[in-house]
Scaffold this motif. Structure first.
Motif, short mmCIF file in Angstrom:
data_model
loop_
_atom_site.label_atom_id
_atom_site.label_comp_id
_atom_site.label_asym_id
_atom_site.label_seq_id
_atom_site.Cartn_x
_atom_site.Cartn_y
_atom_site.Cartn_z
N ARG A 30 54.15 23.56 42.22
CA ARG A 30 52.95 23.90 41.44
C ARG A 30 52.01 24.73 42.29
NH1 ARG A 30 49.80 19.90 37.71
NH2 ARG A 30 49.15 21.97 37.01
N VAL A 31 51.35 25.66 41.62
CA VAL A 31 50.41 26.56 42.30
C VAL A 31 49.05 26.46 41.63
CG1 VAL A 31 49.86 28.96 42.88
CG2 VAL A 31 52.24 28.15 43.01
N PHE A 32 48.02 26.23 42.43
CA PHE A 32 46.64 26.18 41.97
C PHE A 32 45.89 27.33 42.64
CE2 PHE A 32 48.40 21.93 42.02
CZ PHE A 32 48.03 21.39 40.79
N ILE A 33 45.16 28.09 41.85
CA ILE A 33 44.44 29.25 42.39
C ILE A 33 42.96 29.13 42.08
CG2 ILE A 33 44.11 31.75 42.15
CD1 ILE A 33 47.11 32.03 41.86
N LEU A 34 42.17 29.20 43.14
CA LEU A 34 40.71 29.20 42.99
C LEU A 34 40.22 30.63 43.20
CD1 LEU A 34 38.10 27.65 42.49
CD2 LEU A 34 37.94 27.25 44.96
N ASP A 35 39.71 31.21 42.14
CA ASP A 35 39.26 32.60 42.17
C ASP A 35 37.74 32.64 42.22
OD1 ASP A 35 40.11 35.52 41.82
OD2 ASP A 35 38.63 35.29 40.23
N ILE A 88 45.73 28.35 46.57
CA ILE A 88 45.50 29.70 47.06
C ILE A 88 44.09 30.14 46.66
CG2 ILE A 88 46.28 32.11 46.99
CD1 ILE A 88 49.04 30.96 46.06
N LEU A 89 43.37 30.76 47.58
CA LEU A 89 42.07 31.35 47.26
C LEU A 89 42.25 32.84 46.97
CD1 LEU A 89 39.59 29.87 49.91
CD2 LEU A 89 40.36 28.89 47.74
N THR A 90 41.53 33.34 45.97
CA THR A 90 41.64 34.76 45.63
C THR A 90 40.29 35.39 45.33
OG1 THR A 90 42.00 34.28 43.27
CG2 THR A 90 43.97 34.50 44.66
N PHE A 91 40.24 36.69 45.58
CA PHE A 91 39.17 37.57 45.09
C PHE A 91 39.70 39.00 45.14
CE2 PHE A 91 35.52 40.43 45.87
CZ PHE A 91 34.91 40.29 44.63
N ASN A 92 39.94 39.56 43.97
CA ASN A 92 40.48 40.92 43.85
C ASN A 92 41.72 41.10 44.74
OD1 ASN A 92 38.54 41.65 41.99
ND2 ASN A 92 37.22 42.67 43.48
N GLU A 93 42.73 40.29 44.43
CA GLU A 93 43.93 40.25 45.28
C GLU A 93 45.18 40.78 44.56
OE1 GLU A 93 43.69 39.68 48.30
OE2 GLU A 93 41.88 38.48 48.58
N GLN A 94 45.00 41.70 43.62
CA GLN A 94 46.17 42.21 42.91
C GLN A 94 47.16 42.91 43.84
OE1 GLN A 94 44.63 44.94 39.96
NE2 GLN A 94 44.62 46.67 41.38
N ILE A 95 46.69 43.39 44.97
CA ILE A 95 47.57 44.05 45.92
C ILE A 95 48.36 43.04 46.76
CG2 ILE A 95 45.88 44.19 47.81
CD1 ILE A 95 46.94 46.99 48.42
N HIS A 96 47.83 41.80 46.86
CA HIS A 96 48.45 40.78 47.73
C HIS A 96 49.15 39.66 46.96
CE1 HIS A 96 45.12 42.10 50.66
NE2 HIS A 96 46.26 42.58 51.11
N GLU A 104 43.29 42.70 38.43
CA GLU A 104 44.33 42.00 37.69
C GLU A 104 44.73 40.64 38.29
OE1 GLU A 104 45.88 43.13 34.70
OE2 GLU A 104 44.06 44.37 34.83
N THR A 105 43.94 40.16 39.26
CA THR A 105 44.30 38.93 39.97
C THR A 105 44.52 37.75 39.03
OG1 THR A 105 43.15 39.58 42.00
CG2 THR A 105 43.50 37.23 41.65
N GLN A 106 43.58 37.51 38.14
CA GLN A 106 43.69 36.34 37.26
C GLN A 106 44.88 36.46 36.31
OE1 GLN A 106 39.97 34.71 35.64
NE2 GLN A 106 38.86 36.18 36.94
N LYS A 107 45.15 37.66 35.82
CA LYS A 107 46.29 37.86 34.92
C LYS A 107 47.60 37.60 35.67
CE LYS A 107 48.45 41.16 31.76
NZ LYS A 107 49.82 40.90 32.27
#
Length: 287
Positions: A31-36, A9-17, A42-45
Motif C-alpha cells: 500500500r502507498v500513502f501520499i501526503l501532498d 511518500i511526501l510530494t509537491f509538484n513531483e510529476q517528474i519524479h 500532475e502529481t495528484q493524478k
C-alpha cells in the motif's frame, strides 16, 4: 497485498519524479500513502492512477509534514517505509524488501537504508556523502518524526536498529539541474536553519538523540552537529568545505561533484551564518 510494510511518500509538484519511484516499488505490492502539499502539476493524478491514498496538508517544514503523515494515515502493516518523491528503490533493495518478513526481525525497530545521492547526473561518492545511512523503515506506531529539527528530517525509533549496507536508495532531484531552482530552494532552507540555530543558542531546542560518535548513524550525526555549533560563525564554512574537498576526497568527484560540494558545503553554510549574524544583531544574546 503486502502484509509486512507500507510506503508513505511526501510530494509537491513531483510529476517528474513520482512515476520513477512508483515504478521501482510497484511489484512489492505494498500500500502507498501520499501526503501532498498542494501540487499544481500532475502529481495528484499520477498518485490516484497508481491507486495510492492521497491526503493534503500545507507545508511548513519536512519534520512537521512527516509528523502529520505518520499521525493521519491509517497504516495497518507492522512496518512503514518513508520515502521522498525524488528517491527510487534499487534492484538490490527491492530484493531485500521482497524477501522481508516481519517475524525475521522481531528484535529490531528500525532499518537504515544506504543512500546514493546524485547531482546533475553525477553520483556524489566522496566528501561525506557515501556511504550515507538513513533510517527509512521502522515499526508502525513506534517510529516518529524528529520535531526538534527545522529543516533536516529524520525518523527516530527506540530500541535496536539494523543497517542494510547494500540496501540502496537512489536520490536525484532532477529539478536541481537548474541551479536557479537549487539556489532558491536553499535560500528558503537557510532561513529555517538560521532560525533553528538561534533557537538552540536560546536553549529553545534540544537534540532528540543522544550524541554518540560511536553510536547509530543518526547519533553520530548528532555528535557532529554539536561540534559544528561550537565552531566560529563565518569561519566554519571554510573549514567544512576544506574538510569535504581534501580530507574526504571531494576533489576526486570531477567538476560537477566539486560544484555540488561548493554549493552545499560552502555557499549554503556561509549563507546560513550570514543570516544567523543578522538575527543576532537584531536580538543580541547573552551567551
Amino acid at each position: 497485498m503486502n502484509r509486512n510494510f507500507s510506503f508513505i511518500i511526501l510530494t509537491f509538484n513531483e510529476q517528474i519524479h513520482l512515476p520513477r519511484l512508483l515504478k521501482s516499488i510497484k511489484k512489492l505490492n505494498a500500500r502507498v500513502f501520499i501526503l501532498d502539499s498542494g501540487s499544481t502539476d500532475e502529481t495528484q493524478k499520477i498518485a490516484q492512477d497508481y491507486g495510492a491514498e492521497v491526503k493534503q496538508n500545507p507545508f511548513i517544514n519536512h519534520p512537521r509534514q512527516w509528523d502529520f503523515a505518520l499521525k493521519n494515515f491509517k497504516v495497518e502493516t507492522p512496518w512503514t517505509i518513508g520515502l521522498d518523491a525524488d528517491q527510487t528503490v534499487t534492484p538490490e533493495l527491492f530484493e531485500m524488501l521482497i524477501n522481508f518478513k516481519d517475524e525475521d526481525h522481531s528484535d529490531i525497530n528500525g532499518i537504515y537504508f544506504n543512500r546514493k545521492n546524485f547531482f546533475q547526473g553525477s553520483w556524489i561518492r566522496f566528501g561525506t556523502f557515501y556511504p550515507f545511512y538513513l533510517l527509512k523503515m521502522f515499526r508502525t506506531g513506534i517510529g516518529f518524526s524528529d520535531l526538534n529539527e527545522n529543516m533536516d528530517h529524520r525518523f527516530i525509533v527506540p530500541g535496536k536498529t539494523k543497517i542494510w549496507k547494500k540496501g540502496w536508495i537512489l536520490e536525484e532531484n532532477l529539478k536541481e539541474n537548474d541551479i536557479a531552482f537549487w539556489k532558491a530552494k536553499h535560500e528558503r532552507y537557510s532561513d529555517l536553519v538560521a532560525q533553528e540555530e538561534v533557537e538552540r543558542m536560546l536553549k529553545l531546542r534540544m537534540q532528540s538523540l543522544k550524541p554518540n560518535l560511536l553510536g547509530s548513524p543518526d547519533e553520530k550525526r548528532a555528535w557532529l552537529k554539536q561540534l559544528w555549533w561550537k565552531l566560529p560563525l563565518g569561519l566554519r564554512p571554510y573549514l567544512y568545505f576544506g574538510y569535504r574537498i581534501f580530507f574526504k576526497l571531494g576533489i576526486l568527484e570531477g567538476s560537477t561533484g566539486i560544484k555540488f560540494h561548493y554549493l552545499q558545503g560552502f555557499w549554503f553554510r556561509r549563507l546560513v551564518d550570514k543570516k544567523i549574524k543578522v538575527i543576532l544583531k537584531d536580538r543580541p544574546l547573552n551567551l
